[in-house]
Design an enzyme around this catalytic site. Structure first.
Site, mmCIF file in Angstrom:
data_model
loop_
_atom_site.group_PDB
_atom_site.id
_atom_site.type_symbol
_atom_site.label_atom_id
_atom_site.label_comp_id
_atom_site.label_asym_id
_atom_site.label_seq_id
_atom_site.Cartn_x
_atom_site.Cartn_y
_atom_site.Cartn_z
ATOM 1 N N SER A 88 5.419 35.858 -46.879
ATOM 2 C CA SER A 88 4.924 36.320 -45.574
ATOM 3 C C SER A 88 3.442 36.073 -45.368
ATOM 4 O O SER A 88 2.963 36.084 -44.236
ATOM 5 C CB SER A 88 5.217 37.823 -45.417
ATOM 6 N N GLU A 148 -0.503 42.560 -66.809
ATOM 7 C CA GLU A 148 -0.920 41.353 -66.108
ATOM 8 C C GLU A 148 -1.870 41.704 -64.964
ATOM 9 O O GLU A 148 -1.567 42.554 -64.130
ATOM 10 C CB GLU A 148 0.305 40.627 -65.541
ATOM 11 N N LYS A 164 13.038 31.528 -47.854
ATOM 12 C CA LYS A 164 12.059 32.437 -47.270
ATOM 13 C C LYS A 164 10.681 32.140 -47.837
ATOM 14 O O LYS A 164 10.409 32.414 -49.004
ATOM 15 C CB LYS A 164 12.401 33.895 -47.571
ATOM 16 N N PRO A 165 9.793 31.556 -47.028
ATOM 17 C CA PRO A 165 8.402 31.427 -47.488
ATOM 18 C C PRO A 165 7.785 32.812 -47.611
ATOM 19 O O PRO A 165 8.235 33.774 -46.971
ATOM 20 C CB PRO A 165 7.737 30.624 -46.359
ATOM 21 N N GLU A 172 11.255 32.761 -62.363
ATOM 22 C CA GLU A 172 10.015 32.730 -63.134
ATOM 23 C C GLU A 172 9.191 33.927 -62.705
ATOM 24 O O GLU A 172 8.813 34.048 -61.528
ATOM 25 C CB GLU A 172 9.230 31.442 -62.910
ATOM 26 N N ASN A 174 1.156 32.459 -54.117
ATOM 27 C CA ASN A 174 0.025 31.905 -54.880
ATOM 28 C C ASN A 174 0.026 30.385 -54.945
ATOM 29 O O ASN A 174 -1.033 29.762 -55.005
ATOM 30 C CB ASN A 174 -0.010 32.506 -56.288
ATOM 31 N N GLY A 217 8.088 35.143 -58.724
ATOM 32 C CA GLY A 217 7.312 36.304 -58.287
ATOM 33 C C GLY A 217 7.186 37.331 -59.397
ATOM 34 O O GLY A 217 7.227 37.006 -60.585
ATOM 35 N N SER A 218 7.057 38.580 -59.008
ATOM 36 C CA SER A 218 6.801 39.646 -59.974
ATOM 37 C C SER A 218 8.052 39.990 -60.770
ATOM 38 O O SER A 218 9.189 39.800 -60.305
ATOM 39 C CB SER A 218 6.301 40.897 -59.254
ATOM 40 N N CYS A 250 0.976 32.354 -62.482
ATOM 41 C CA CYS A 250 1.842 32.986 -63.487
ATOM 42 C C CYS A 250 1.568 32.483 -64.895
ATOM 43 O O CYS A 250 1.743 33.223 -65.862
ATOM 44 C CB CYS A 250 3.308 32.736 -63.140
#
Length: 527
Positions: free
Chosen positions: A194, A396, A191-192, A264, A168, A242-243, A298
């Site tokens: 995907s 969320e 790791k960016p 986060e 995001n 991320g989640s 987020c």
């Protein structure tokens, strides 16, 4: 790896060549065998390029290179590391248009949301570039026996950091968390996401141009279950955004390996409109707090509690301001909201909106997809009259959907705001004294007064992060660098041993020390 083109044409040759050689798995055999990930541009749904599908072997190669480079990098002076970050700050601003183009191409967000990312990494680089010496400077502490015991706190790098970044905010969350860790003397394997690898690759290419030694940073593109897990199993400290579900899984790996972990995670962020708020003065800011980056943030707002004294006025004004937002796919500044990131995000938003409609919630703005603008566009949506059985009441959405609820007092607003499994960000709008009194009662990692999220996020000298299921650890501030270090206590005992001089037996020494401790307490000589 190949990126087909930017909106105005091919990627500049110097960056195109750099990106092709940047990730570890770009120089291994898997690309030749056709193991690749195709990247979609959300504005159109077209494939914009591809990157290699990384493997556990690629990650192993990355760590081998990073560990060798880190030993040399750790010997580089704080001053020189700071200079690299400050040069990076200048390069980011110089290439801001290219960076914004890449962010929009991969995420579908609006131009102003893309600029937020450019601004944030520039601020972050400048902050740590200017403060690295102060943050990492050895600190002297009072020894057990003043003057005879010299105790110093040092901070040494942990080794190789692992970072797993989200889609995001691929620019700021792809590199901002890395900058303090690298500057602290660590190497990095990252790791960016995907869906948005090219933005991270471009961001790091500028870091190399600023003078960062090449092997200190290793990038591996590929799926999280393979590349992300392998990084978590190999790094000395793990940073994840991320989640909550994925964060828990990675936290289990970090816990088993006894390594540090900062994350986060998700949020169901509340906003309170106070009793004496001036609705006409605040409504535009509230809209931004809810719908920046199409709500895919987020820390963005998903629920609003408006005091009954201003509720009706606020609902009318907020619904109108939301409906007046301009949606569109463009690389200029005329649109206030862009696209969702892809088909999965669109399906998620539709699920929550349809559920709310089916259960009697009232739509006062938006409420439908906009395929006329692009495959993944969805109108910013506002609900009232949301019952407790509606899914979006507590879960969320991570999209441009918010609901408004009337409250009879500030105490009720605080109670409802805190009634959540999350605790990432909160927002309060109203006269300063009134709003700050309410803000102090909210339980979340950041609380913005008369702003949605940006004020706290951009104040990089102060820490931010989540409580409860919104994460652990913090980013930014001094801790944002120190978390990537081990605190080392080096203490020297001088002239006399701690157990007393050789000529003094244990019993009289114990009596003397007892008296000294009592006197030291009274005179406040000893800590």
């Amino acid at each position: 790896m190949i990126i087909k083109r930017l909106p105005y044409g091919p990627l500049p040759d110097d960056f195109a060549a750099e990106l092709r050689d940047l990730s570890v798995n770009a120089v291994t055999g898997n690309l030749e065998s056709g193991e690749r990930l195709e990247i979609e541009g959300p504005f159109t749904g077209d494939i914009i390029g591809w990157v290699g599908r990384g493997t556990e072997e690629d990650v192993a190669v990355a760590f081998e290179r990073a560990r060798a480079a880190q030993k040399i990098w750790a010997k580089t002076s704080h001053k020189e590391r700071g200079k690299i970050l400050l040069r990076y700050h200048d390069l980011v601003l110089k290439h801001r248009e290219l960076l914004m183009d890449m962010v929009q191409l991969e995420t579908g967000k609006s131009r102003d949301s893309a600029f937020e990312e450019v601004l944030h990494i520039a601020i972050t680089a400048r902050y740590y570039g200017n403060h690295i010496g102060k943050i990492l400077k050895p600190k002297h502490h009072t020894g057990v026996i003043p003057f005879l015991t010299k105790s110093t706190e040092f901070h040494v790098p942990k080794g190789v950091i692992g970072q797993i970044a989200p889609w995001n905010y691929p620019l700021t969350l792809g590199i901002s968390d890395s900058l303090p860790g690298i500057a602290a003397g660590n190497a990095l394997v990252a790791k960016p996401d995907s869906d948005t690898p090219f933005t991270s690759l471009l961001a790091f290419s500028l870091l190399f141009e600023a003078g960062m030694p090449r092997n200190v940073v290793q990038l591996v593109t590929g799926p999280g279950r393979v590349v992300g897990n392998a990084i978590a199993e190999s790094c000395d400290y793990l940073m994840f955004t991320g989640s909550t579900a994925t964060g828990k899984r990675l936290g289990e790996i970090a816990g088993r390996r006894l390594i540090g972990f900062s994350a986060e995670l998700g949020g169901k962020n509340p906003l309170i409109v106070t009793e004496n708020a001036k609705v006409d003065k605040i409504v535009d800011g509230v809209v931004t707090g809810c719908f920046a980056n199409s709500g895919q943030l987020c820390v963005s707002i998903e629920r609003i509690y408006a005091h009954e004294n201003v509720y009706d006025e606020f609902v009318t004004a907020f619904a109108k301001a939301t409906s007046d937002m301009t949606l569109g796919a463009g690389y200029d500044w005329k649109y206030t909201m862009g696209s969702l990131a892809g088909a999965a995000q669109l399906a998620t938003v539709e699920k929550y909106v349809d559920d709310a409609k089916d259960k009697g919630a009232k739509v006062v703005a938006g409420g439908k997809a906009r395929p006329d603008l692009g495959p993944y566009f969805y109108e910013p949506t506002v609900f009232t009259d949301v019952s407790d059985d509606v899914l979006l009441k507590r879960e969320e959405v991570f999209g441009p959907v918010v609901y408004i609820e009337k409250v009879s007092s500030h105490a009720e607003a605080v109670e409802k705001a805190n009634d959540t499994d999350y605790g990432l960000n909160s927002s309060v709008w109203g006269p300063s004294k009134e709003a700050n009194e309410v803000a102090a009662q909210l339980y979340s990692g950041t609380v913005n007064v008369n702003d949605g999220y940006a004020a706290a996020f951009a104040s990089v000298d102060n820490e931010m992060g989540g409580t409860k299921e919104s994460g652990q650890g913090r980013r930014q501030g001094h801790y944002g660098m120190l978390k990537y270090t081990e605190t080392q206590n080096i203490t020297e005992q001088r002239l006399l041993p701690l157990r007393g001089p050789k000529f003094l037996t244990a019993r009289p020494y114990a009596a003397i020390m007892t008296v000294l401790l009592s006197v030291g307490k009274k005179l406040k000589i000893l800590r």
